[in-house]
Design a protein around this motif. Structure first.
Motif, PDB file in Angstrom:
ATOM      1  N   UNK A   1       0.691  -1.205  -0.077  1.00  0.00           N
ATOM      2  CA  UNK A   1       0.046   0.129  -0.162  1.00  0.00           C
ATOM      3  C   UNK A   1       1.007   1.438   0.162  1.00  0.00           C
ATOM      4  N   UNK A   2       1.853   1.282   0.870  1.00  0.00           N
ATOM      5  CA  UNK A   2       2.696   2.397   0.791  1.00  0.00           C
ATOM      6  C   UNK A   2       3.605   2.459  -0.514  1.00  0.00           C
TER       7      UNK A   2
ATOM      8  N   UNK B   1      10.627   3.201  -4.268  1.00  0.00           N
ATOM      9  CA  UNK B   1      11.386   2.286  -3.194  1.00  0.00           C
ATOM     10  C   UNK B   1      11.760   3.212  -2.119  1.00  0.00           C
ATOM     11  N   UNK B   2      12.532   4.122  -2.486  1.00  0.00           N
ATOM     12  CA  UNK B   2      12.850   4.985  -1.048  1.00  0.00           C
ATOM     13  C   UNK B   2      11.777   5.960  -0.529  1.00  0.00           C
ATOM     14  N   UNK B   3      10.785   6.182  -1.302  1.00  0.00           N
ATOM     15  CA  UNK B   3       9.566   6.634  -0.542  1.00  0.00           C
ATOM     16  C   UNK B   3       8.920   5.747   0.472  1.00  0.00           C
ATOM     17  N   UNK B   4       9.139   4.609   0.018  1.00  0.00           N
ATOM     18  CA  UNK B   4       8.358   3.210   0.930  1.00  0.00           C
ATOM     19  C   UNK B   4       8.990   3.034   2.115  1.00  0.00           C
ATOM     20  N   UNK B   5      10.645   3.127   1.864  1.00  0.00           N
ATOM     21  CA  UNK B   5      11.518   3.174   2.949  1.00  0.00           C
ATOM     22  C   UNK B   5      11.173   4.175   4.131  1.00  0.00           C
ATOM     23  N   UNK B   6      10.811   5.339   3.570  1.00  0.00           N
ATOM     24  CA  UNK B   6      10.542   6.592   4.554  1.00  0.00           C
ATOM     25  C   UNK B   6       9.280   5.865   5.262  1.00  0.00           C
ATOM     26  N   UNK B   7       8.279   5.470   4.502  1.00  0.00           N
ATOM     27  CA  UNK B   7       7.096   5.205   5.321  1.00  0.00           C
ATOM     28  C   UNK B   7       7.006   4.167   6.041  1.00  0.00           C
ATOM     29  N   UNK B   8       7.869   3.273   5.928  1.00  0.00           N
ATOM     30  CA  UNK B   8       8.142   2.011   6.975  1.00  0.00           C
ATOM     31  C   UNK B   8       9.106   2.477   8.169  1.00  0.00           C
ATOM     32  N   UNK B   9       9.663   3.520   8.028  1.00  0.00           N
ATOM     33  CA  UNK B   9      10.479   3.810   9.211  1.00  0.00           C
ATOM     34  C   UNK B   9       9.434   4.528   9.937  1.00  0.00           C
ATOM     35  N   UNK B  10       8.493   5.576   9.338  1.00  0.00           N
ATOM     36  CA  UNK B  10       7.421   6.022  10.124  1.00  0.00           C
ATOM     37  C   UNK B  10       6.677   5.332  10.931  1.00  0.00           C
ATOM     38  N   UNK B  11       6.222   4.300  10.260  1.00  0.00           N
ATOM     39  CA  UNK B  11       5.409   3.000  10.716  1.00  0.00           C
ATOM     40  C   UNK B  11       6.265   2.269  12.028  1.00  0.00           C
ATOM     41  N   UNK B  12       7.422   1.980  11.906  1.00  0.00           N
ATOM     42  CA  UNK B  12       8.232   1.568  12.988  1.00  0.00           C
ATOM     43  C   UNK B  12       8.491   2.481  14.126  1.00  0.00           C
ATOM     44  N   UNK B  13       8.470   3.913  13.757  1.00  0.00           N
ATOM     45  CA  UNK B  13       8.704   4.775  14.971  1.00  0.00           C
ATOM     46  C   UNK B  13       7.068   4.774  15.617  1.00  0.00           C
TER      47      UNK B  13
END
Length: 495
Positions: free
Chosen positions: A17-18, A357-369
């Motif tokens: 989805x991200x 890819x990098x935008x998804x990396x950002x949102x995965x960091x957000x979800x982790x935090x």
């Protein structure tokens, strides 16, 4: 095994989805640049970043918090609300029907306003609380800038020269929403909650600002995209958090690996101060004294329906924005800790895939935090109000001052920031040592226990009175405990 498969499937769905929304945001931004005017992609980013990503994640957090808290506390989460349709009557649907029920309830509930309330200010309170929080994400970059079909698309709404100052200024406006809500309600309990919220938010804003001064000195900028940085494969020279402090491989264009100049490595004290102060400003446990229902009633006690809903959803939006800002300032934004240059070189001719890819990396960091915030929320009990003030004024504030002076000295000594990183490693090691150290618990001796519970004495050794009625002697205590042991065992087994 079924639960593991369900969890992995859910994680895969979140990643997909991200990635899908990020790709659509880039495509729509490029089309807007081509058919409207230069900079039109910034307007479409309002729709995708501030409405789609932030609002949807915050809305889903109302269910995710119940699910994650149930997981943390080993209990059953939301599963009662069902949809009365064939094939769905017995399906909890991951608790999503609870979200629908909450939305319908707040939209249809009576909009009550106290008779003696100040009408304009009463209605302005939730608007300020919601608006100031949403506006914060306007300067948060959520992905790299790419050139798609000959047009530059930036994954951010605005890039002012004073990005960090904008964050601090807009964040300070949220205190007006809580203050007006309590004062305009003409309710002494609501007023007490708003006074608590105001004093708490103001005290932590001082520590919040100080925690970012070291980061500003290290990177010599207050622009958020400049703090995230750019790769050498894009601009010729790596900057900001995209560069390596020590690069071990990849000098010849191969796979790059090294120690990135991420904020939490250079500024661990700044990170701890920023995260704690920002968490306190969200007014969520353990910093939820302004709405502590065991002590007072919160500043929004007189609000009902969607006005209360605005206060509630603004807290979840703050959780998302805190995660996004923390990812940008201290965890490299969308940058990877390794292989960034190699990936940029390999996908040089596929900018949409690279940005996705990098935008998804950002949102995965957000979800982790976000998950880290939820763990803190459901692990620690509510702090007393004096403890909250002590943490802000006597711990975070001096820590921020020490961090500013130490950072300034080390940056002047070594502009390459390597000595600052070594100092950061020492801080991280000290924090880990304090966190995982366990002291030896004192063990009461047999003789001391016997004397303390002897005839005619209380556990503290005080006389019990004229008749000499006392607690049971040591042997009788052991007898009573042994007698109750099967009961305790049965209760434990039943749990």
């Amino acid at each position: 095994m079924k639960r593991i498969i369900t969890v992995l499937s859910g994680m895969g769905l979140i990643v997909f989805a991200c990635a899908a929304v990020t790709a659509v945001a880039y495509v729509v931004g490029a089309l807007a640049e081509e058919h409207l005017f230069t900079g039109a992609s910034r307007l479409t980013n309002i729709l995708f970043l501030m409405v789609t990503f932030v609002m949807i994640i915050a809305t889903l957090l109302t269910v995710a918090e119940r699910k994650w808290s149930a997981l943390i506390q080993d209990r059953i989460g939301p599963n009662r609300a069902r949809i009365n349709l064939p094939g769905l009557r017995n399906a909890p649907l991951a608790g999503i029907p609870h979200l629908v029920a909450d939305a319908v309830k707040m939209l249809t509930k009576e909009d009550f306003m106290p008779a003696l309330a100040s009408s304009f200010l009463y209605k302005l309170g939730p608007v300020l609380a919601m608006g100031s929080v949403v506006a914060l994400f306007a300067v948060v970059p959520a992905g790299p800038s790419i050139t798609l079909w000959g047009h530059r698309v930036d994954m951010v709404v605005s890039t002012p020269d004073f990005g960090l100052l904008y964050l601090l200024a807009i964040a300070s406006l949220a205190v007006y929403g809580t203050s007006l809500a309590g004062w305009a309600s003409n309710n002494k309990f609501a007023l007490l909650g708003s006074v608590r919220a105001s004093s708490q938010m103001i005290s932590y804003e001082v520590a919040l600002g100080l925690s970012l001064v070291g980061l500003i000195m290290a990177f010599s900028t207050v622009q958020l995209p400049a703090l995230v940085g750019t790769l050498a494969a894009e601009t010729g020279t790596s900057t900001g958090q995209a560069r390596y402090l020590w690069q071990f491989t990849g000098a010849d264009g191969g796979f790059d690996f090294g120690l990135p100049a991420w904020g939490f490595l250079l500024q661990p004290m700044g990170f701890l101060g920023f995260f704690a102060a920002s968490f306190a400003e969200t007014k969520r446990a353990p910093f939820d004294a302004p709405e502590g229902d065991s002590e007072i009633i919160g500043y929004f006690v007189e609000y009902s329906g969607m006005k209360f809903g605005l206060f509630m959803i603004s807290e979840f939006i703050e959780v998302v924005i805190l995660a996004g800002v923390t990812a940008v300032l201290f965890f490299g934004g969308w940058n990877l800790p390794f292989g960034g240059e190699w990936l940029a070189t390999q996908l040089k001719d596929a900018p949409l895939l690279y940005g996705t890819l990098l935008g998804t990396v950002f949102w995965l960091k957000v979800i982790g935090l976000i998950f880290v915030q939820m763990v803190i929320r459901w692990t620690f009990p509510r702090f007393r109000y004096d403890q909250i003030q002590t943490l802000g004024w006597k711990i975070l504030l001096p820590m921020g001052l020490v961090n500013v002076f130490a950072t300034g000295a080390l940056v002047l000594w070594d502009p390459s920031l390597r000595y600052l990183a070594l100092f950061g490693f020492l801080q991280i090691a000290a924090v880990l040592a304090l966190t995982f150290s366990t002291g030896d618990e004192p063990q009461a001796s047999h003789g001391a226990g016997h004397g303390a519970l002897g005839h005619g004495n209380t556990p503290g050794g005080l006389p019990t009175g004229a008749h000499g009625h006392a607690l049971p002697a040591h042997g009788r205590v052991a007898e009573s405990l042994d007698a109750k042991a099967p009961v305790a065992a049965s209760v434990s087994s039943s749990h």
